[in-house]
Scaffold this motif. Structure first.
Motif, PDB file in Angstrom:
ATOM      1  N   VAL A 158       0.869  -1.178   0.000  1.00  0.00           N
ATOM      2  CA  VAL A 158       0.000   0.000   0.000  1.00  0.00           C
ATOM      3  C   VAL A 158       0.903   1.223   0.000  1.00  0.00           C
ATOM      4  O   VAL A 158       1.754   1.386   0.881  1.00  0.00           O
ATOM      5  CB  VAL A 158      -0.920   0.052   1.241  1.00  0.00           C
ATOM      6  N   GLU A 159       0.736   2.071  -0.985  1.00  0.00           N
ATOM      7  CA  GLU A 159       1.476   3.330  -1.045  1.00  0.00           C
ATOM      8  C   GLU A 159       0.481   4.478  -0.994  1.00  0.00           C
ATOM      9  O   GLU A 159      -0.361   4.606  -1.882  1.00  0.00           O
ATOM     10  CB  GLU A 159       2.309   3.417  -2.319  1.00  0.00           C
ATOM     11  N   ILE A 160       0.573   5.282   0.051  1.00  0.00           N
ATOM     12  CA  ILE A 160      -0.277   6.469   0.190  1.00  0.00           C
ATOM     13  C   ILE A 160       0.577   7.679   0.552  1.00  0.00           C
ATOM     14  O   ILE A 160       0.152   8.566   1.268  1.00  0.00           O
ATOM     15  CB  ILE A 160      -1.430   6.259   1.202  1.00  0.00           C
ATOM     16  N   PHE A 161       1.800   7.675   0.046  1.00  0.00           N
ATOM     17  CA  PHE A 161       2.676   8.801   0.337  1.00  0.00           C
ATOM     18  C   PHE A 161       2.334  10.016  -0.514  1.00  0.00           C
ATOM     19  O   PHE A 161       1.633   9.918  -1.514  1.00  0.00           O
ATOM     20  CB  PHE A 161       4.157   8.417   0.208  1.00  0.00           C
ATOM     21  N   THR A 162       2.803  11.156  -0.080  1.00  0.00           N
ATOM     22  CA  THR A 162       2.576  12.447  -0.731  1.00  0.00           C
ATOM     23  C   THR A 162       1.081  12.727  -0.893  1.00  0.00           C
ATOM     24  O   THR A 162       0.537  12.789  -1.987  1.00  0.00           O
ATOM     25  CB  THR A 162       3.303  12.549  -2.078  1.00  0.00           C
ATOM     26  N   ASN A 163       0.426  12.844   0.249  1.00  0.00           N
ATOM     27  CA  ASN A 163      -0.981  13.213   0.334  1.00  0.00           C
ATOM     28  C   ASN A 163      -1.120  14.255   1.443  1.00  0.00           C
ATOM     29  O   ASN A 163      -0.124  14.850   1.858  1.00  0.00           O
ATOM     30  CB  ASN A 163      -1.839  11.974   0.620  1.00  0.00           C
TER      31      ASN A 163
END
Length: 85
Positions: free
Chosen positions: A50-55
């Motif tokens: 799961v990648e939810i970086f740069t939010n």
């Protein structure tokens, strides 16, 4: 694999991923996500990445990943996280 990179998404609802139980990789990075519903990943029992970086996340509920027993990679950098409750 499911990628929603660079889509200006602001919020992920609890039923956003219903019916995708075989999904292994989810990419939500580089959006405007501020809210991840606590149950939004519940249906994704096979998630490995799961990648939810740069939010714009500033809060994560501790139960968000409760059902993610196969998760090996979690990318959450470049957010505004102040609290994991």
């Amino acid at each position: 694999r499911l990628s929603f990179r660079y889509n200006s998404i602001i919020q992920i609802e609890s039923d956003a991923f219903v019916g995708l139980k075989m999904l292994k990789r989810l990419y939500l990075n580089n959006n405007l996500i501020k809210i991840l519903d606590t149950a939004c990943l519940d249906y994704l029992i096979n998630l490995e990445i799961v990648e939810i970086f740069t939010n714009n996340l500033d809060f994560i509920d501790k139960n968000l990943l409760a059902n993610q027993t196969k998760l090996t990679v979690l990318g959450m950098s470049d957010n505004f996280l102040n609290l994991i409750n």
